[in-house]
Enzyme design. Structure first.
Site, PDB file in Angstrom:
ATOM      1  N   HIS A   1      -1.837   1.187   7.054  1.00 31.36           N
ATOM      2  CA  HIS A   1      -2.359   1.077   5.690  1.00 31.36           C
ATOM      3  C   HIS A   1      -2.650   2.478   5.156  1.00 31.36           C
ATOM      4  O   HIS A   1      -3.044   3.364   5.913  1.00 31.36           O
ATOM      5  CB  HIS A   1      -3.631   0.230   5.671  1.00 31.36           C
TER       6      HIS A   1
ATOM      7  N   HIS B   1      -6.164   1.751  -3.468  1.00 31.95           N
ATOM      8  CA  HIS B   1      -5.121   1.265  -2.564  1.00 31.95           C
ATOM      9  C   HIS B   1      -4.683  -0.130  -2.999  1.00 31.95           C
ATOM     10  O   HIS B   1      -5.313  -0.752  -3.853  1.00 31.95           O
ATOM     11  CB  HIS B   1      -5.616   1.252  -1.113  1.00 31.95           C
TER      12      HIS B   1
ATOM     13  N   CYS C   1       0.809  -1.220   0.000  1.00 31.40           N
ATOM     14  CA  CYS C   1       0.000   0.000   0.000  1.00 31.40           C
ATOM     15  C   CYS C   1       0.843   1.271   0.000  1.00 31.40           C
ATOM     16  O   CYS C   1       0.566   2.205  -0.753  1.00 31.40           O
ATOM     17  CB  CYS C   1      -0.967  -0.007   1.174  1.00 31.40           C
TER      18      CYS C   1
END
Length: 175
Positions: A135, A147, A83
């Site tokens: 994240h 993402h 990510c």
């Protein structure tokens, strides 16, 4: 001979009539069949709308080029990406901004913004495993972000889903 000829003509006529009957039935059933359309309120159609409404066509191309690339921790290329690597590359290529490589450090490099004020290219940060950011995604529009998902690879997703709302910890733009 006359009986065989009449029988052959009868059989030929019957076959012809059966063929026409089947053709007519198929035609009539196809005319009356319901046409199925994609509901405009499905997740996929909303994600497609978010992509279609991007202001930056370069961003659109970048996302479509990376969509589906699998997740790989520490990855930074098309064989696999994580990510923070995806956010790092996107921000650098599209906006000319160099972010730190790790999501926690990226979160420290942004100017905090309320989710309702996010603009295309802003960053959204999550904490799935506690208090620390673990994240990151890039906001698009209308509540959608892109993402590198650990299970689905690079994907456009709905930020308004409860699963994301519960773990969203920070959002904003690069300083």
């Amino acid at each position: 001979m006359e009986i065989t000829l009449n029988h052959s003509l009868y059989t030929l006529g019957l076959k012809k009539n059966v063929f026409y009957l089947i053709a007519i039935m198929l035609f009539l059933s196809s005319c009356g069949s319901r046409k199925y359309t994609v509901k405009s309120d499905t997740k996929a159609s909303k994600a497609a709308d978010a992509m279609a409404n991007l202001k930056s066509k370069q961003l659109y191309r970048f996302i479509t080029d990376w969509t589906g690339v699998r997740y790989r921790f520490g990855g930074l290329d098309k064989s696999g990406i994580d990510c923070s690597g995806f956010a790092f590359l996107l921000e650098k290529e599209i906006y000319g901004v160099t972010l730190p490589r790790i999501s926690r450090d990226q979160a420290n490099a942004i100017k905090r913004k309320d989710v309702d004020n996010l603009k295309e290219g802003d960053l959204v940060f999550f904490s799935f495993g506690g208090n620390d950011v673990d994240h990151v995604g890039v906001y698009l529009n209308n509540g959608f972000f892109v993402h590198a998902s650990t299970t689905r690879g690079v994907i456009v997703d709905d930020l308004t889903l409860p699963a994301y709302q519960k773990v969203l910890v920070k959002s904003g733009s690069v300083n």
